[in-house]
Design a protein around this motif. Structure first.
Motif, PDB file in Angstrom:
ATOM      1  N   HIS A 165       0.944  -1.148   0.181  1.00 20.75           N
ATOM      2  CA  HIS A 165      -0.013   0.069   0.026  1.00 20.75           C
ATOM      3  C   HIS A 165       0.927   1.195   0.008  1.00 20.75           C
ATOM      4  O   HIS A 165       0.440   2.397   0.293  1.00 20.75           O
ATOM      5  CB  HIS A 165      -0.869   0.084   1.054  1.00 20.75           C
ATOM      6  N   HIS A 171       1.558   3.384  -2.354  1.00 16.87           N
ATOM      7  CA  HIS A 171       0.981   4.394  -2.947  1.00 16.87           C
ATOM      8  C   HIS A 171      -0.272   5.100  -2.240  1.00 16.87           C
ATOM      9  O   HIS A 171      -0.363   6.191  -2.828  1.00 16.87           O
ATOM     10  CB  HIS A 171       0.415   3.777  -4.291  1.00 16.87           C
ATOM     11  N   ASN A 172      -0.786   4.561  -1.268  1.00 11.40           N
ATOM     12  CA  ASN A 172      -1.458   5.167  -0.371  1.00 11.40           C
ATOM     13  C   ASN A 172      -0.830   6.236   0.553  1.00 11.40           C
ATOM     14  O   ASN A 172       0.276   6.199   0.763  1.00 11.40           O
ATOM     15  CB  ASN A 172      -2.547   4.296   0.273  1.00 11.40           C
TER      16      ASN A 172
END
Length: 340
Positions: free
Chosen positions: A251, A253-254
């Motif tokens: 995750h 990219h979050n």
């Protein structure tokens, strides 16, 4: 004498029976004109003129209705506060009890007592009932400022009895983790571990944390927005560091490791977990209690626990000492030696 309060001018007049009225106005001239008229009315025994220039008196007739008053307080007071959702929810419960068309001038001490009884019968705790009463008190104080009410009826705060903090033991923790993993809800298993290991508040701290809040090699995390408005940094356990490393790969990219999680979805799944495991009194905040309890039981100095948890005063942390039966054992040994 009118005085400037923020961007508004406040008038100040004491009535014949000792009540103090302090409405606010857009200009100093308007405040002084009202003061003069109000003092003349007091001397002549006439009604105090309404402060029609007050922002909160935008139709005093409307603000006499509880529903309209609630809407106004939400916009003018609560929306800007960090606890806005809780404040508005408690206020809404009060409005639902009395009805939106309830004339606030009719709400007296017996009505408030009935309100408390109603919510107590619904299973609300003393603390929850006190918060609802606080919301009502705020609305009524605004009504006083709007010249709708002469004074707020006395609202007594119920004594909140100290109770045992609910925390989970290792067996319950394993059961919760097994439940999450069996259903493939690894996000919740990871979040549970991080909450237990850091003592973070669930949504306001851990879920809100961005990747840049975590130190090199995920060795620590800094919570910048906290209940006490004081940022704090806590170290992270080995198992939690491993979870964060894995989640960064999945995750990264979050904005953060748990920022994709939503309250609504979590509420549904948490309720299902409670029902399945019979842990009806275990909430996400219980995991914060669990961290603090484990630190206390492990013998960590209470001041260090206070720093870790971000408590604003030592009294809050000391309440956890009740779960440590051997806390006074060292003191007892001093007395035993003195008697030998």
């Amino acid at each position: 004498m009118a005085r400037l309060r923020g961007r508004r001018w406040q008038g100040d007049v004491t009535t014949a029976d000792g009540k103090r009225l302090r409405p606010t106005f857009a200009t100093e001239e308007a405040a002084m004109q009202w003061e003069e008229a109000a003092r003349d009315a007091v001397l002549l025994g006439k009604p105090i003129p309404k402060a029609l220039d007050m922002p909160r008196a935008e139709a005093a007739r409307d603000l006499s209705q509880l529903g309209v008053l609630y809407d106004f307080v939400c916009k003018s007071e609560w929306d800007a506060m960090r606890a806005a959702a809780d404040l508005k929810r408690n206020g809404l419960h009060v409005v639902e009890y009395f009805g939106r068309n309830k004339d606030v001038r009719e709400i007296q001490m017996p009505d408030i007592a009935d309100l408390k009884t109603h919510f107590a019968k619904r299973g609300n705790s003393t603390a929850t009932i006190n918060r609802k009463c606080a919301a009502l008190s705020k609305m009524l104080h605004v009504a006083v400022e709007a010249s709708v009410l002469a004074k707020v009826p006395k609202i007594r705060r119920n004594v909140e009895v100290k109770t045992r903090f609910r925390y989970i033991d290792e067996t319950e923790e394993r059961a919760i983790m097994a439940y999450w993993n069996a259903r493939g809800w690894t996000d919740y298993a990871d979040l549970t571990t991080l909450l237990v290991d850091t003592g973070a508040r669930c949504f306001s701290e851990m879920v809100a944390a961005h990747w840049d809040a975590f130190g090199p090699h995920n060795a620590s995390v800094t919570f910048w927005t906290t209940k006490t408005n004081q940022p704090r940094t806590v170290p992270i356990t080995k198992r939690s560091r491993e979870i964060l490393a894995r989640r960064r790969g999945l995750h990264g990219h979050n904005a953060g490791p748990f920022t994709m999680m939503r309250k609504g979805t979590m509420a549904v799944r948490w309720d299902a977990m409670q029902e399945t495991l019979g842990l009806h009194d275990v909430t996400p905040h219980t995991l914060r209690h669990t961290c603090c309890t484990r630190l206390i039981l492990g013998g960590v100095d209470v001041k260090r626990v206070m720093e870790w948890m971000g408590h604003s005063n030592l009294t809050t942390t000391m309440r956890y000492m009740q779960i440590r039966p051997d806390a006074l054992q060292a003191a007892l040994q001093v007395l035993e030696r003195a008697q030998a």
